[in-house]
Design a protein around this motif. Structure first.
Motif, PDB file in Angstrom:
ATOM      1  N   TYR A 170      46.055  43.998  41.843  1.00 11.59           N
ATOM      2  CA  TYR A 170      45.531  42.716  42.295  1.00 11.59           C
ATOM      3  C   TYR A 170      44.616  42.921  43.500  1.00 11.59           C
ATOM      4  N   VAL A 244      34.743  43.062  42.282  1.00 13.28           N
ATOM      5  CA  VAL A 244      35.639  42.059  41.699  1.00 13.28           C
ATOM      6  C   VAL A 244      35.626  40.785  42.535  1.00 13.28           C
ATOM      7  N   ALA A 245      35.727  40.927  43.859  1.00 12.61           N
ATOM      8  CA  ALA A 245      35.783  39.755  44.729  1.00 12.61           C
ATOM      9  C   ALA A 245      34.473  38.978  44.747  1.00 12.61           C
ATOM     10  N   ARG A 248      33.838  37.977  40.082  1.00 12.26           N
ATOM     11  CA  ARG A 248      34.794  37.480  39.102  1.00 12.26           C
ATOM     12  C   ARG A 248      35.515  36.239  39.641  1.00 12.26           C
ATOM     13  N   ARG A 249      36.064  35.473  38.716  1.00 12.31           N
ATOM     14  CA  ARG A 249      36.765  34.240  39.062  1.00 12.31           C
ATOM     15  C   ARG A 249      38.195  34.575  39.506  1.00 12.31           C
ATOM     16  N   PRO A 250      38.651  34.068  40.640  1.00 10.76           N
ATOM     17  CA  PRO A 250      39.995  34.407  41.113  1.00 10.76           C
ATOM     18  C   PRO A 250      41.093  33.713  40.316  1.00 10.76           C
ATOM     19  N   LEU A 251      42.255  34.369  40.275  1.00 11.76           N
ATOM     20  CA  LEU A 251      43.449  33.746  39.701  1.00 11.76           C
ATOM     21  C   LEU A 251      44.000  32.672  40.629  1.00 11.76           C
ATOM     22  N   SER A 253      43.459  30.687  44.600  1.00  9.35           N
ATOM     23  CA  SER A 253      42.727  30.425  45.827  1.00  9.35           C
ATOM     24  C   SER A 253      43.558  29.444  46.648  1.00  9.35           C
ATOM     25  N   ARG A 263      42.579  34.675  48.345  1.00  5.57           N
ATOM     26  CA  ARG A 263      42.192  34.698  46.926  1.00  5.57           C
ATOM     27  C   ARG A 263      42.733  35.968  46.280  1.00  5.57           C
ATOM     28  N   TRP A 265      42.704  38.306  42.524  1.00  3.69           N
ATOM     29  CA  TRP A 265      42.151  38.641  41.215  1.00  3.69           C
ATOM     30  C   TRP A 265      43.022  39.718  40.577  1.00  3.69           C
TER      31      TRP A 265
END
Length: 548
Positions: A170, A244-245, A248-251, A253, A263, A265
């Motif tokens: 993560y 990634v940060a 990409r869209r975070p899981l 926030s 946040r 990911w």
């Protein structure tokens, strides 16, 4: 049956795991600071924010943390000792001091710890059962740990907590005014300090280890990550974290009350995970926060392997590169021959035993946040002291025989002078203003400092305080009964000193390079010398051994 030989990581390893996360509308409301920074008053605030706040798991039975609807109660059993801002968390209550060898000994910690509570299997069951019978058939040390176990079970079964579908590393980002830190959360391979892979910089003591061991073994979980720093040298892992940060869209926030945004990911692609571990393999990591939890991981590993008769994994051959380390030196020197669980080849550039991944158990790893300190330099804050039972005027009077003393009418002027003063220097404060200690008598100072310590260690302000000011100048022992700890907050330290008729000792923070160098040299700084930040928020992602 004796404790089996432990598996040995040939380098820094960060394994993916199936994270367990809260399924709530606002994830910030179920998070908390690390357990040892939480007072009873903080518990009340956290529980007011959400009935399922993670504080119920990490500090069970503290204040009313086990008494809301849907959570088992303590049935009258004694709760954890009350905490104050200067004594955060129940695990920080007074405990006997121990030498490093005693404190790190698994036997010393196990003698005070709860026996294991086994998880039913390493695969996620339909109904999570951390309360299954342990291999020894015994019960937890204290009922409050069973409260945490039952709460964890109930939240998993009710869908308050939900495991991710596949294992992941993560990416974790903390951002806010003047703050940006990114790192990786995963299962770190447990290495003995003598391997020079994961470096401690503080000693540990049996009491906090026994507390966290009872919690981890009873819940069969790592509920909050430790905090590790390493020099990533703009390597593959650091570049991938930033990619990634940024893209990409975070899981998750979540914005917490301190103004920080957190946040998360998930990295699940096998090739990306392999690239990260190839980059990390030859590096060293410094324990920035979580020394007692890391020591607990290692005691728990021995305990579970012995109780379950888990054999040592079959070794394979791996090459340890000996490339530059996190602290600027080469890879580790070999450990002392014959030390159980330590490769005699570690760090020599020759073949060393490596993990047989298929034979490893979940207890061979511990939850950790790993941050590249070159890309994201840590914020190292001071930890102040309050000496209760020593009035300020008496402290100042005694100090005049060995220090230059400069008097200031108010705290702000004293703090400004402390900032300008060369080390070692201390600001004494309380009801009668503030007083700056500078320029100690060199003969008295030299006589007090231990000759077997390095010059760098002896120059630390916390070393001078522990070895000279407290025992020689004031005739006091540096322990929990005499000296109370206050993190960062000078006003809180002075207020506590005034309330108790004592003396606040305000320090400047240590220098990061000094801490790194001391750890790399195999030394430990005095207790409560460092407070690295920003610390990871507890509750964003948990790890259970059954689901791992």
């Amino acid at each position: 049956m004796g404790t089996p030989e432990l598996p040995v990581p040939a380098g820094l390893v960060l394994r993916p795991f199936r994270g367990v996360r809260f399924a709530v509308e606002d994830p910030a409301k179920v998070t908390s600071p690390p357990y040892d920074l939480i007072s009873d008053a903080d518990v009340e605030v956290l529980l007011d924010s959400h009935p399922n706040n993670v504080v119920r798991l990490i500090l069970p039975c503290s204040s009313r943390s086990n008494s809301s609807p849907g959570t088992p109660t303590d049935d009258g059993h004694p709760s954890a000792p009350p905490a104050t801002p200067s004594q955060p968390g129940p695990s920080q209550t007074a405990s006997p001091q121990a030498t490093p060898s005693e404190a790190e000994s698994p036997q010393a910690a196990l003698s005070q710890a709860a026996p294991s509570q086994a998880a039913p299997s390493q695969a996620a069951p339909p109904q999570f059962r951390p309360d299954a019978a342990s291999p020894t058939g015994e019960t937890p040390l204290q009922p409050r740990y069973a409260v945490a176990r039952d709460t964890l079970r109930d939240w998993l079964n009710a869908g308050v907590l939900v495991p991710d579908d596949v294992p992941a590393l993560y990416v974790y980002e903390q951002s806010g005014p003047d703050v940006l830190q990114r790192g990786l959360i995963g299962d770190v391979g447990l290495a003995d300090p003598s391997q020079r892979i994961i470096l401690p910089h503080e000693d540990v003591f049996p009491g906090p280890i026994a507390d966290r061991l009872a919690l981890m073994s009873t819940t069969q979980a790592n509920l909050e990550p430790i905090f590790l720093l390493y020099d990533g040298d703009n390597g593959t892992a650091t570049r991938l974290v930033d990619e990634v940060a940024s893209e990409r869209r975070p899981l998750v926030s979540a914005r917490t009350e301190d103004g920080l945004t957190h946040r998360l990911w998930a990295i699940t692609a096998p090739e990306e995970i392999a690239a990260i571990n190839a980059d990390l393999h030859h590096r060293q990591a410094l324990i920035a926060d979580g020394h007692h939890r890391y020591a607990t991981y290692r005691v728990l590993q021995r305990q579970e392997r012995a109780a379950r008769h888990i054999p040592r994994p079959t070794s394979t051959s791996d090459t340890h590169s000996g490339q530059p380390s996190a602290t600027g030196g080469s890879a580790a020197p070999p450990a002392a021959p014959g030390e159980a669980g330590v490769s005699e080849h570690a760090g020599t550039g020759t073949a060393a035993p490596a993990y047989d991944e298929a034979a490893l158990s979940p207890w061979d790893f511990g939850l950790a946040l790993l941050v590249d300190s070159r890309a994201y330099p840590p914020d190292l804050k001071a930890i102040h002291r309050v000496v209760q039972g020593l009035p300020l005027d008496e402290a100042v009077s005694r100090a005049k025989s060995s220090w230059q003393v400069h008097d200031y009418e108010d705290l702000a002027a004293g703090l400004a002078a402390l900032e300008r003063a060369p080390e070692p220097a201390f600001l004494l404060a309380g009801e009668q203003g503030s007083h700056l200690l500078t320029d100690p008598d060199p003969v008295q100072l030299s006589r007090a400092m231990p000759p077997d310590r390095s010059d760098r260690w002896n120059s630390l302000n916390t070393s001078v305080l522990a070895e000279f000011v407290l025992p020689v100048v004031w005739g006091m022992r540096d322990n929990d009964q005499t000296v109370h700890i206050v993190h960062h907050d000078t006003d809180a330290a002075v207020s506590l000193a005034i309330r108790t008729g004592g003396t606040a000792v305000i320090l400047k923070p240590l220098v990061v390079d000094d801490v790194l160098a001391i750890a790399a040299g195999g030394e430990r700084v005095p207790r409560k010398s460092t407070s690295f930040g920003p610390k990871p928020r507890t509750g964003l992602v948990l790890r259970t051994f059954a689901i791992d």
